[in-house]
Design an enzyme around this catalytic site. Structure first.
Site, PDB file in Angstrom:
ATOM      1  CB  THR A 108       8.745 -16.982  21.326  1.00  0.00           C
ATOM      2  OG1 THR A 108       8.193 -17.769  20.259  1.00  0.00           O
ATOM      3  CG2 THR A 108       9.029 -17.857  22.523  1.00  0.00           C
ATOM      4  CG  HIS A 224       2.073 -24.857  16.903  1.00  0.00           C
ATOM      5  ND1 HIS A 224       1.905 -23.652  17.526  1.00  0.00           N
ATOM      6  CD2 HIS A 224       2.493 -24.583  15.628  1.00  0.00           C
ATOM      7  CE1 HIS A 224       2.210 -22.674  16.674  1.00  0.00           C
ATOM      8  NE2 HIS A 224       2.571 -23.212  15.515  1.00  0.00           N
ATOM      9  CD  GLU A 227       3.918 -27.849  13.992  1.00  0.00           C
ATOM     10  OE1 GLU A 227       4.525 -27.200  13.160  1.00  0.00           O
ATOM     11  OE2 GLU A 227       4.149 -27.769  15.216  1.00  0.00           O
ATOM     12  CG  ASP A 309       6.362 -19.502  10.113  1.00  0.00           C
ATOM     13  OD1 ASP A 309       6.739 -18.721  10.991  1.00  0.00           O
ATOM     14  OD2 ASP A 309       5.920 -20.641  10.367  1.00  0.00           O
TER      15      ASP A 309
HETATM   16  P1  IMP Z   1       8.644 -15.733  16.911  1.00  0.00           P
HETATM   17  O1  IMP Z   1       7.970 -16.475  18.037  1.00  0.00           O
HETATM   18  O2  IMP Z   1       7.939 -14.445  16.547  1.00  0.00           O
HETATM   19  O3  IMP Z   1      10.102 -15.513  17.170  1.00  0.00           O
HETATM   20  O4  IMP Z   1       8.490 -16.639  15.612  1.00  0.00           O
HETATM   21  C1  IMP Z   1       9.349 -17.704  15.294  1.00  0.00           C
HETATM   22  C2  IMP Z   1       9.115 -18.900  16.178  1.00  0.00           C
HETATM   23  O5  IMP Z   1       7.810 -19.412  15.968  1.00  0.00           O
HETATM   24  C3  IMP Z   1      10.044 -20.086  15.868  1.00  0.00           C
HETATM   25  O6  IMP Z   1      11.227 -20.025  16.598  1.00  0.00           O
HETATM   26  C4  IMP Z   1       9.223 -21.293  16.290  1.00  0.00           C
HETATM   27  O7  IMP Z   1       9.410 -21.577  17.649  1.00  0.00           O
HETATM   28  C5  IMP Z   1       7.792 -20.820  16.107  1.00  0.00           C
HETATM   29  N1  IMP Z   1       7.209 -21.411  14.902  1.00  0.00           N
HETATM   30  C6  IMP Z   1       7.096 -20.868  13.684  1.00  0.00           C
HETATM   31  N2  IMP Z   1       6.477 -21.730  12.845  1.00  0.00           N
HETATM   32  C7  IMP Z   1       6.197 -22.824  13.562  1.00  0.00           C
HETATM   33  C8  IMP Z   1       5.562 -24.049  13.254  1.00  0.00           C
HETATM   34  O8  IMP Z   1       5.111 -24.336  12.147  1.00  0.00           O
HETATM   35  N3  IMP Z   1       5.493 -24.952  14.275  1.00  0.00           N
HETATM   36  C9  IMP Z   1       5.949 -24.699  15.518  1.00  0.00           C
HETATM   37  N4  IMP Z   1       6.529 -23.559  15.837  1.00  0.00           N
HETATM   38  C10 IMP Z   1       6.662 -22.625  14.877  1.00  0.00           C
HETATM   39 ZN    ZN Z   2       2.732 -22.156  13.672  1.00  0.00          ZN
END
Ligand code: IMP
Ligand code: ZN
Length: 363
Positions: A108, A224, A227, A309
């Protein structure tokens, strides 16, 4: 060595593709600890040691405890460009060491105002780090073995969070267009919908963004999907399918009607993440009840095992393959077929598909 330890080693050696990995959730605790030590020594953080905040071996984060890990902890530690580069490099090295040869990392876009980093600079820093890593690999493989095929190539997917305002979501799409790949450059290849499923989906805000994303040639779309019960109403699932995604993540709470729609689409990629779902209590009944067991034999869908993750749930991709062997009895040949089939749904383009088919032909 136990049979399951042997299986993991075996699947480490197998070239694999990973299509559902969140950057911030893929950082190992050890790497976060190293960052923390540096920042602590420089007097730059008051946070607790990551090894205390997220003890090794603790993987049972549920939907209530999982999302705050990012907003209240990891994002406060990974808060400047050098740390973003350091952690991204560590994530790439970890995937490569696990035998991943093609990775679609998603993240993100996040501005870091105190460090003077805009959302665009956040994306650029990650792309530069991927390029740096690939150059490093290129050098070492030239030294070791001319043209060694199993090098890791990485593409980026930009995530829109369910809680994003329309303005934020449009900005993510604008960044995806700005960095969209041409040829074999290190680039953005897709867009994702992620975030806490408990947050209501603002369809009026997000639909126009995803509908526009669908019109952007060459931009893949993954969502997603179902879920948790709270994000699996008929209205939400129909809306999401209406955006015509190429792939869906998780696909847990789907009834027969939606299941049938997925099958009828034909060739839909399903990114299934066993350990994450089991450890987070998103599915009941343990590994053997996971819906991987229903989907992997469905010819009309393309199942791609993924980690989600790995930094939080602690199960590398090789272990996910060992788990499906253990719980669903897949043979080595079936595993290889599964990996090869996944190539059909990557967002990285035809040249990359050809490279992967070449690598994955030999097992
Ligand atoms: P980033 O986008 O690299 O900062 O990764 C972390 C973000 O990924 C979290 O803040 C969530 O918004 C999203 N995220 C990680 N795992 C999941 C999941 O299993 N479901 C939905 N969103 C997820
Ligand atoms: Zn995910």
């Amino acid at each position: 060595m136990t049979a399951s330890e042997n299986a993991v080693l075996d699947y480490k050696a197998l070239p694999k593709i990973e299509l559902h990995a969140h950057l911030s959730g893929s950082i190992s605790r050890q790497c976060l600890h190293e960052v923390w030590l540096t920042k602590k020594a420089a007097g730059e953080t008051d946070l607790q040691d990551p090894l205390i905040e997220m003890p090794e071996g603790k993987h049972n984060y549920d939907l209530k405890t999982f999302f705050p890990l990012f907003s209240s902890y990891i994002y406060n530690l990974v808060n400047d460009a050098p740390t973003l580069r350091y952690t991204t490099l560590a994530v790439l090295r970890d995937f490569a060491a696990d035998g991943v040869v093609y990775l679609e990392l998603r993240t993100t876009p996040r501005a870091m105002p105190a460090a003077g980093l805009t959302e665009a600079a956040y994306v650029q820093t990650i792309l530069d780090t991927i390029a740096e890593y690939e150059e490093e690999q290129e050098q070492s493989s030239r030294d070791l073995d001319e043209g060694r095929p199993g090098r890791l190539r990485t593409k980026l997917i930009l995530s829109i969070d369910r809680r994003h305002t329309p303005a934020q979501a449009w900005r993510v799409l604008a960044l995806a267009k700005q960095f969209l790949g041409r040829g074999s450059d290190n680039v953005v290849v897709g867009i994702d919908l992620c975030g806490n499923p408990a947050a209501p989906l603002d369809s009026q805000a997000l639909s126009p963004v995803f509908e526009e994303a669908r019109r952007v040639a060459g931009l893949g779309m993954t969502l997603h999907f179902a879920e948790a019960e709270c994000s699996a109403s008929d209205a939400e699932l129909d809306l999401l399918l209406g955006w015509r995604p190429d792939r869906l993540g998780h696909v847990i709470c789907v009834g027969e009607r939606v299941r049938q729609q997925i099958v009828e689409r034909g060739g839909m990629g399903l990114e299934l993440c066993l350990s994450c779902n089991v450890h987070a209590g998103m599915v009941g009944g343990g590994f053997e009840s996971h819906h991987f067991g229903e989907w992997w034999k469905v010819d009309e869908a393309v199942v791609v095992l993924s980690t989600d993750d790995v930094g939080v749930f602690g199960s590398p991709l090789s272990n996910e393959y060992a788990l499906v062997t253990q719980h669903f009895g897949l043979t080595r040949a079936e595993i290889c077929t599964l990996v090869r089939k996944g190539v059909d749904v990557i967002f990285g383009g035809e040249e990359e598909k050809a490279r992967l088919r070449n690598i994955l032909w030999v097992d």
